[in-house]
Design an enzyme around this catalytic site. Structure first.
Site, PDB file in Angstrom:
ATOM      1  N   TYR A 115      -8.114 -13.340   6.261  1.00 39.20           N
ATOM      2  CA  TYR A 115      -7.032 -12.358   6.339  1.00 39.20           C
ATOM      3  C   TYR A 115      -6.106 -12.523   5.149  1.00 39.20           C
ATOM      4  O   TYR A 115      -5.522 -13.595   4.944  1.00 39.20           O
ATOM      5  CB  TYR A 115      -6.235 -12.531   7.637  1.00 39.20           C
ATOM      6  CG  TYR A 115      -5.024 -11.624   7.710  1.00 39.20           C
ATOM      7  CD1 TYR A 115      -5.172 -10.234   7.715  1.00 39.20           C
ATOM      8  CD2 TYR A 115      -3.738 -12.142   7.763  1.00 39.20           C
ATOM      9  CE1 TYR A 115      -4.068  -9.400   7.772  1.00 39.20           C
ATOM     10  CE2 TYR A 115      -2.631 -11.309   7.825  1.00 39.20           C
ATOM     11  CZ  TYR A 115      -2.802  -9.943   7.826  1.00 39.20           C
ATOM     12  OH  TYR A 115      -1.720  -9.106   7.872  1.00 39.20           O
ATOM     13  N   ASP A 130       8.913 -11.337   2.355  1.00 42.11           N
ATOM     14  CA  ASP A 130       8.172 -10.135   2.750  1.00 42.11           C
ATOM     15  C   ASP A 130       9.155  -9.015   3.094  1.00 42.11           C
ATOM     16  O   ASP A 130       9.418  -8.723   4.261  1.00 42.11           O
ATOM     17  CB  ASP A 130       7.284 -10.462   3.957  1.00 42.11           C
ATOM     18  CG  ASP A 130       6.369  -9.305   4.345  1.00 42.11           C
ATOM     19  OD1 ASP A 130       6.256  -8.344   3.563  1.00 42.11           O
ATOM     20  OD2 ASP A 130       5.782  -9.357   5.441  1.00 42.11           O
ATOM     21  N   ASP A 158      -3.721  -6.802   4.586  1.00 40.17           N
ATOM     22  CA  ASP A 158      -2.478  -6.091   4.904  1.00 40.17           C
ATOM     23  C   ASP A 158      -2.251  -5.007   3.852  1.00 40.17           C
ATOM     24  O   ASP A 158      -2.363  -5.261   2.658  1.00 40.17           O
ATOM     25  CB  ASP A 158      -1.329  -7.105   4.882  1.00 40.17           C
ATOM     26  CG  ASP A 158      -0.019  -6.553   5.415  1.00 40.17           C
ATOM     27  OD1 ASP A 158       0.097  -5.329   5.579  1.00 40.17           O
ATOM     28  OD2 ASP A 158       0.898  -7.366   5.646  1.00 40.17           O
ATOM     29  N   ASP A 160       0.590  -2.893   4.348  1.00 39.54           N
ATOM     30  CA  ASP A 160       1.961  -2.462   4.632  1.00 39.54           C
ATOM     31  C   ASP A 160       1.976  -1.027   5.176  1.00 39.54           C
ATOM     32  O   ASP A 160       1.268  -0.720   6.115  1.00 39.54           O
ATOM     33  CB  ASP A 160       2.826  -2.596   3.381  1.00 39.54           C
ATOM     34  CG  ASP A 160       3.226  -4.046   3.107  1.00 39.54           C
ATOM     35  OD1 ASP A 160       2.926  -4.911   3.946  1.00 39.54           O
ATOM     36  OD2 ASP A 160       3.823  -4.309   2.056  1.00 39.54           O
ATOM     37  N   HIS A 185      -4.914  -2.839   7.441  1.00 36.03           N
ATOM     38  CA  HIS A 185      -4.078  -2.259   8.490  1.00 36.03           C
ATOM     39  C   HIS A 185      -2.887  -1.532   7.873  1.00 36.03           C
ATOM     40  O   HIS A 185      -2.292  -1.969   6.898  1.00 36.03           O
ATOM     41  CB  HIS A 185      -3.641  -3.290   9.538  1.00 36.03           C
ATOM     42  CG  HIS A 185      -2.877  -4.475   9.049  1.00 36.03           C
ATOM     43  ND1 HIS A 185      -1.550  -4.417   8.669  1.00 36.03           N
ATOM     44  CD2 HIS A 185      -3.241  -5.780   8.915  1.00 36.03           C
ATOM     45  CE1 HIS A 185      -1.130  -5.628   8.336  1.00 36.03           C
ATOM     46  NE2 HIS A 185      -2.146  -6.471   8.461  1.00 36.03           N
ATOM     47  N   GLU A 187       0.762   0.361   8.885  1.00 34.13           N
ATOM     48  CA  GLU A 187       1.780   0.243   9.922  1.00 34.13           C
ATOM     49  C   GLU A 187       2.737   1.432   9.937  1.00 34.13           C
ATOM     50  O   GLU A 187       2.704   2.287   9.037  1.00 34.13           O
ATOM     51  CB  GLU A 187       2.564  -1.052   9.729  1.00 34.13           C
ATOM     52  CG  GLU A 187       3.407  -1.061   8.476  1.00 34.13           C
ATOM     53  CD  GLU A 187       3.876  -2.453   8.087  1.00 34.13           C
ATOM     54  OE1 GLU A 187       5.076  -2.611   7.820  1.00 34.13           O
ATOM     55  OE2 GLU A 187       3.035  -3.381   8.033  1.00 34.13           O
ATOM     56  N   CYS A 195       8.788  -8.248   7.185  1.00 27.41           N
ATOM     57  CA  CYS A 195       7.836  -8.985   8.009  1.00 27.41           C
ATOM     58  C   CYS A 195       7.993  -8.566   9.464  1.00 27.41           C
ATOM     59  O   CYS A 195       9.116  -8.433   9.964  1.00 27.41           O
ATOM     60  CB  CYS A 195       8.066 -10.484   7.860  1.00 27.41           C
ATOM     61  SG  CYS A 195       7.161 -11.503   9.045  1.00 27.41           S
ATOM     62  N   ARG A 234      -1.552  -0.269  12.960  1.00 28.31           N
ATOM     63  CA  ARG A 234      -0.571  -1.270  13.411  1.00 28.31           C
ATOM     64  C   ARG A 234       0.755  -0.586  13.734  1.00 28.31           C
ATOM     65  O   ARG A 234       1.230   0.258  12.970  1.00 28.31           O
ATOM     66  CB  ARG A 234      -0.356  -2.320  12.316  1.00 28.31           C
ATOM     67  CG  ARG A 234       0.930  -3.142  12.492  1.00 28.31           C
ATOM     68  CD  ARG A 234       1.093  -4.182  11.413  1.00 28.31           C
ATOM     69  NE  ARG A 234       2.484  -4.603  11.269  1.00 28.31           N
ATOM     70  CZ  ARG A 234       2.894  -5.594  10.490  1.00 28.31           C
ATOM     71  NH1 ARG A 234       2.013  -6.280   9.775  1.00 28.31           N
ATOM     72  NH2 ARG A 234       4.171  -5.898  10.399  1.00 28.31           N
ATOM     73  N   GLU A 264       2.251  -5.409  16.703  1.00 25.83           N
ATOM     74  CA  GLU A 264       2.930  -6.577  16.164  1.00 25.83           C
ATOM     75  C   GLU A 264       3.998  -7.065  17.137  1.00 25.83           C
ATOM     76  O   GLU A 264       4.727  -6.273  17.735  1.00 25.83           O
ATOM     77  CB  GLU A 264       3.580  -6.224  14.818  1.00 25.83           C
ATOM     78  CG  GLU A 264       4.267  -7.384  14.120  1.00 25.83           C
ATOM     79  CD  GLU A 264       3.300  -8.477  13.679  1.00 25.83           C
ATOM     80  OE1 GLU A 264       2.757  -9.171  14.576  1.00 25.83           O
ATOM     81  OE2 GLU A 264       3.108  -8.650  12.469  1.00 25.83           O
ATOM     82  N   ASN A 287      -1.614 -11.050  16.155  1.00 31.35           N
ATOM     83  CA  ASN A 287      -1.142 -11.834  15.014  1.00 31.35           C
ATOM     84  C   ASN A 287      -0.306 -13.004  15.512  1.00 31.35           C
ATOM     85  O   ASN A 287       0.722 -12.803  16.169  1.00 31.35           O
ATOM     86  CB  ASN A 287      -0.304 -10.944  14.086  1.00 31.35           C
ATOM     87  CG  ASN A 287       0.204 -11.680  12.864  1.00 31.35           C
ATOM     88  OD1 ASN A 287      -0.333 -12.708  12.473  1.00 31.35           O
ATOM     89  ND2 ASN A 287       1.253 -11.147  12.249  1.00 31.35           N
TER      90      ASN A 287
END
Length: 373
Positions: A115, A130, A158, A160, A185, A187, A195, A234, A264, A287
């Protein structure tokens, strides 16, 4: 544009907006009736643009049906291999990596999926938190390096928010796929994201989130030759709008073509179980970050609760901070790195980085540069 034909269309006769959902049969659609005007509109008044537009029906691509990945040897293609892993028994365990050293260590430990954490990549490449500081180029360049170490091992990355509107989301998918990434993913946080385990998050509307997912799916289906690239939806809305809204968003994302669902910040085992049940048969990703919003589930616990993928986003970069900090403090105090090296000489270090493979390749090609190292 290729890929659009895999979305159906709904044309309600009454002009209402119909949003296809994955709710039970008794409530398969949410209908919002348009308001009828009771008086004539003045001639100089501009009529509003109707808000009710036909919504796309649920996405379905028969080529990507999980049943097509149940049998046969694992593919050399990382995206296809990940789909096989998702379709077959067992949880997919993907440790978070932050650079080439952590990726090498994960492969050495025997992990069959990696990942690429956005937080870890931002910290490693930029030395920054982040907070939407890293760009698409930062993530793609890191992914190219990580995916090249063992091109058969799937890398989940990731992405974002997709770094912009639909066109940018599509570009992100294309560039990740070209880099060798197996899955990403997308989001629903605002562009100035943070984050997922920090407080104060903000999310976009359902509609904007679904636009991102659809753009990702269309881009994947537009890749020549038929890509198996995995799209993970996500949502960070659980901490902002509640678990009910989070599950609703992921049901809609699944209908829009997301292959895997990712909430998340799931705060308990009970919530993870109910999430898995609500989103079945879609696979669910969890996660785990030590000290974060989600309990520190073990891989066996997460599998027992129904999760299909478990990622440990910060496992490598947090360990790196502890290890490097201790080494630096020891060097400052003692004036030598003898203790922190623990007997690892340069050759032993380079062996972790693939020294033997490079020497073998050179020799097979007729090279003599590395006969003695």
């Amino acid at each position: 544009m290729p890929g659009l034909d895999l979305f159906g269309t709904s044309n309600p006769a009454n002009g209402a907006t119909v949003v296809e959902t994955s709710q039970p049969a008794a409530a398969t659609a949410v209908v919002v009736e348009e308001k009828q005007e009771s008086e004539p509109r003045p001639a100089n008044e501009v009529a509003p643009v109707p808000r009710s537009l036909p919504a796309p029906a649920a996405y379905y691509n028969p080529r990507l049906d999980p049943k097509n990945f149940l049998e046969g040897p694992l593919s050399w293609n990382p995206a296809t291999r990940l789909r096989q892993m998702l379709a077959r028994p067992g949880i997919v365990v993907a440790p978070g990596i932050c650079d080439g050293i952590s990726a090498r260590c994960a492969l050495e430990a025997g992990f069959d999926c990696l990942y690429q954490s956005g937080a870890a990549t931002t910290a490693s490449r930029l030395g920054q938190p982040d907070l939407a500081i890293a760009t698409l180029n930062d993530f793609v360049q890191s992914a190219q390096m990580v995916c090249s170490l063992d091109p058969t091992v799937p890398v989940i990355a990731d992405a974002d928010t997709g770094f912009g509107g639909p066109a940018m989301v599509a570009r992100t998918v294309t560039q990740y796929a070209r880099a060798g990434v197996a899955a990403l993913h997308i989001e629903d946080q605002v562009q100035t994201k943070r984050c997922g385990h920090l407080l104060g998050k903000q999310v976009v509307s359902r509609e904007e989130f679904l636009t991102r997912i659809r753009a990702a799916v269309i881009a994947r289906d537009s890749i020549p030759g038929g890509s198996d690239f995995v799209i993970i939806g996500r949502t960070d809305s659980a901490q902002v709008l509640g678990m009910e809204e989070a599950i609703t968003r992921l049901k809609l994302a699944a209908d829009a073509g997301a292959d895997v669902c990712f909430i998340e910040g799931v705060r308990s085992a009970e919530l993870l179980t109910s999430t898995v049940e609500a989103l079945a048969p879609k696979p669910v990703l969890v996660n785990v970050i030590s000290g974060g919003l989600t309990p520190s589930f073990t891989t066996k616990e997460a599998e027992a609760l129904g999760a299909k993928i478990i990622i440990f986003s910060l496992v490598s970069c947090v360990a790196a901070v502890h290890g490097i900090r201790a080494a630096m403090q020891s060097l400052k105090k003692t004036g030598t790195d003898f203790t922190s090296a623990r007997g690892m000489d340069p050759k032993a270090f380079f062996e972790v980085m693939g020294l033997s493979e490079i020497i073998k390749l050179d020799a097979q090609a007729g090279g003599k540069a590395f006969e003695v190292v």
